[in-house]
Motif scaffolding. Structure first.
Motif, short mmCIF file in Angstrom:
data_model
loop_
_atom_site.label_atom_id
_atom_site.label_comp_id
_atom_site.label_asym_id
_atom_site.label_seq_id
_atom_site.Cartn_x
_atom_site.Cartn_y
_atom_site.Cartn_z
N THR A 103 -9.41 41.48 45.11
CA THR A 103 -7.98 41.84 44.57
C THR A 103 -8.13 42.34 43.14
OG1 THR A 103 -7.67 39.57 43.99
CG2 THR A 103 -6.97 40.22 46.06
N LEU A 104 -9.02 41.89 42.44
CA LEU A 104 -9.06 42.37 40.97
C LEU A 104 -9.08 43.85 40.92
CD1 LEU A 104 -9.24 41.71 37.89
CD2 LEU A 104 -11.46 41.19 38.42
N PHE A 105 -9.71 44.76 41.66
CA PHE A 105 -9.99 45.83 41.30
C PHE A 105 -8.56 46.69 41.67
CE2 PHE A 105 -14.47 44.57 41.79
CZ PHE A 105 -14.95 45.37 41.04
N ARG A 106 -7.79 46.06 42.57
CA ARG A 106 -6.50 47.09 42.38
C ARG A 106 -5.69 46.89 40.97
NH1 ARG A 106 -4.03 47.75 47.15
NH2 ARG A 106 -1.99 47.37 46.28
N ARG A 107 -6.18 46.00 40.18
CA ARG A 107 -5.42 45.87 39.18
C ARG A 107 -6.19 46.45 38.00
NH1 ARG A 107 -4.97 39.38 37.99
NH2 ARG A 107 -3.56 39.84 36.37
N GLY A 108 -7.38 46.96 38.47
CA GLY A 108 -7.89 47.84 37.55
C GLY A 108 -7.63 49.37 37.78
N PHE A 109 -7.43 49.64 38.83
CA PHE A 109 -6.82 50.97 39.27
C PHE A 109 -5.67 51.23 38.77
CE2 PHE A 109 -10.84 50.80 42.06
CZ PHE A 109 -11.41 51.94 41.50
N GLY B 195 -3.98 50.31 36.30
CA GLY B 195 -3.84 50.38 35.00
C GLY B 195 -3.59 49.01 34.01
N THR B 196 -3.60 47.63 34.70
CA THR B 196 -3.39 46.28 34.15
C THR B 196 -4.62 46.14 33.25
OG1 THR B 196 -2.26 45.54 36.22
CG2 THR B 196 -3.19 44.06 34.61
N PHE B 197 -5.98 46.57 33.64
CA PHE B 197 -6.99 46.42 32.85
C PHE B 197 -7.90 47.59 32.66
CE2 PHE B 197 -6.62 42.43 35.44
CZ PHE B 197 -6.33 41.45 34.42
N ASP B 198 -8.34 47.60 31.34
CA ASP B 198 -9.22 48.75 30.84
C ASP B 198 -10.76 48.59 31.32
OD1 ASP B 198 -7.01 49.97 29.26
OD2 ASP B 198 -7.29 48.21 28.07
N GLY B 199 -11.10 47.30 31.49
CA GLY B 199 -12.56 47.03 31.96
C GLY B 199 -12.75 45.92 32.73
N ILE B 200 -13.50 45.86 33.66
CA ILE B 200 -13.83 44.56 34.56
C ILE B 200 -15.28 44.19 34.38
CG2 ILE B 200 -13.90 44.09 36.97
CD1 ILE B 200 -11.48 45.37 37.51
N VAL B 201 -15.43 43.05 34.02
CA VAL B 201 -17.16 42.46 34.22
C VAL B 201 -17.28 42.00 35.43
CG1 VAL B 201 -18.80 40.78 33.27
CG2 VAL B 201 -16.76 41.82 31.65
N THR B 202 -18.24 42.63 36.03
CA THR B 202 -18.71 42.39 37.28
C THR B 202 -20.00 41.65 37.29
OG1 THR B 202 -19.94 44.34 37.68
CG2 THR B 202 -17.74 44.45 38.22
N MET B 203 -20.32 40.93 38.66
CA MET B 203 -21.57 39.66 38.41
C MET B 203 -22.81 40.49 38.85
SD MET B 203 -20.37 37.12 36.98
CE MET B 203 -19.32 38.01 36.09
N TYR B 204 -22.71 41.44 39.82
CA TYR B 204 -23.84 42.21 40.30
C TYR B 204 -23.57 43.48 40.63
CZ TYR B 204 -21.64 41.08 44.85
OH TYR B 204 -20.82 40.52 46.01
N HIS B 205 -24.68 44.33 40.99
CA HIS B 205 -24.50 45.85 41.04
C HIS B 205 -23.30 46.27 41.94
CE1 HIS B 205 -25.75 49.85 42.70
NE2 HIS B 205 -26.27 49.99 41.38
N ASP B 206 -23.38 46.13 43.24
CA ASP B 206 -22.49 46.38 44.17
C ASP B 206 -21.01 46.07 44.23
OD1 ASP B 206 -24.76 47.89 45.19
OD2 ASP B 206 -24.57 46.85 47.11
N GLN B 207 -20.83 44.97 43.51
CA GLN B 207 -19.51 44.45 43.20
C GLN B 207 -18.70 45.42 42.68
OE1 GLN B 207 -19.06 40.88 40.52
NE2 GLN B 207 -18.22 40.06 42.27
N GLY B 208 -19.10 46.07 41.68
CA GLY B 208 -18.42 47.02 40.92
C GLY B 208 -18.48 48.36 41.46
N GLN B 209 -19.72 48.90 42.02
CA GLN B 209 -19.92 50.27 42.44
C GLN B 209 -19.25 50.65 43.90
OE1 GLN B 209 -21.07 51.80 40.04
NE2 GLN B 209 -23.14 52.44 40.63
N ILE B 210 -19.25 49.51 44.77
CA ILE B 210 -18.49 49.81 45.79
C ILE B 210 -17.04 50.08 45.53
CG2 ILE B 210 -17.61 48.73 48.09
CD1 ILE B 210 -20.12 47.11 48.35
N ALA B 211 -16.38 49.42 44.77
CA ALA B 211 -15.10 49.49 44.29
C ALA B 211 -14.56 50.92 43.85
CB ALA B 211 -14.44 48.57 43.41
N LEU B 212 -15.95 51.42 42.69
CA LEU B 212 -15.66 52.48 41.92
C LEU B 212 -15.85 53.74 43.01
CD1 LEU B 212 -17.16 51.89 38.19
CD2 LEU B 212 -14.72 52.34 38.86
#
Length: 322
Positions: free
Chosen positions: A241-247, A249-266
């Protein structure tokens, strides 16, 4: 002090030569910014043919601002396939860029997409180019690949490691360092007060230890350590659910724990235009977030958006407080 940017095509068997040529056409038309093109006349000619552009190699260059630094061995002719010669050419280009930086002739680097198999066939022993750069440049603090979209940025606590190793590498210190690095980069890019959030590792953020305790023992303490330095950072939150809040505009940056956790979303939401930043090094190093696209080499259909964004991000970071 120079503000020049070094440009390489990356893997010569992929779409990099086409993208490099298209970038040079834009730079000739729109700017008077200094760039050092690390390539060869043969590679640039191949990129012109791939792009279907009505010019010649000299038409890409400009003695005042766009100079060619030639790689001093034959350009590999194989296209659209993995190979040691292509990997060696790509590594030689990157090495020349680092030498130019050491000599004070360039302040940043933008390289085209690479193929890790080709790099390893050519003799690279590091798992990825991030660690290759780190071993040659050194770093005063944490290094990480940071991914940049038009909406928000992500950093990674772990990157190119097996998934089974991730939990052991998530520590309070590694979470803290990833958050501080992302904060510094956003400030350098012009975000005066970055708002950061941190992903959980386990489903539902572990449900207070029911599905794993990394959130309790490592991630939340790491967030607290980062917040103690004055960074605006919260979490951990379930990543589904966190990445919805990135897209939004709630957050400017998100710290992910591993490669695909952020890459799939982006890459699902913003594939065209994404940039990877090799962060924590002594100079800004940027590359398009897509791969070598062997399947479309020579078709003239490679998208310029990520390469263009990588160049302009490097230019912004060179001008900022890197």
């Amino acid at each position: 002090m120079t503000t020049a940017i070094a440009l390489t095509a990356g893997d010569p068997a992929g779409v990099g030569p086409e993208l490099l040529v298209r970038m040079l056409v834009e730079l000739r038309a729109e700017t008077a910014e200094d760039v050092a093109v690390i390539s060869s006349r043969e590679e640039l000619a191949a990129g012109i043919a791939d792009a279907g552009i009505d010019t010649d190699v000299d038409g890409l260059l400009d003695p005042a601002h766009i100079r060619l630094i030639e790689i001093d061995h034959p350009w590999p002719r194989a296209r659209g396939e993995v190979g040691a010669e292509a990997g060696r050419w790509a590594l030689d280009g990157l090495q020349k860029a680092l030498a130019l930086h050491e000599a004070g002739e360039v302040a940043g680097l933008v390289f085209g997409p690479l193929n890790k198999t080709s790099l390893h066939l050519a003799g690279m022993t590091e798992p990825d180019e991030m660690r290759w750069f780190e071993n040659r440049l050194g770093a005063a603090a944490a290094v990480s690949e940071v991914n940049v979209s038009t909406t928000f940025w992500t950093s990674r606590v772990t990157s190119h490691v097996a998934l089974r190793e991730v939990a052991d590498l998530v520590t309070p210190q590694s979470v803290r360092e990833s958050a501080l690095l992302l904060h510094r980069l956003l400030v350098a890019a012009g975000v005066s007060s970055p708002r950061l959030a941190v992903c959980a590792l386990n489903p539902h953020a572990g449900e207070h230890g029911l599905f794993g305790d990394e959130e309790v023992t490592a991630i939340a303490p790491g967030v607290a350590l980062a917040a103690e330095t004055g960074v605006d950072v919260v979490g951990p939150f379930p990543c589904d659910t966190l990445f919805r809040r990135g897209f939004d505009g709630t957050f400017d940056g998100i710290v992910t724990m591993y490669h695909d956790q952020g890459q799939i979303a982006l890459k699902t939401a913003a594939f065209d235009g994404g940039v990877t930043l090799e962060a924590g090094l002594v100079l800004p190093i940027c590359t398009p977030a897509h791969g070598t696209a062997f399947d479309i080499v020579g078709t003239g259909t490679a998208s310029m958006t990520s390469t263009r964004n990588a160049y302009h991000l490097a230019r912004k970071l060179v001008a900022g407080a890197w």
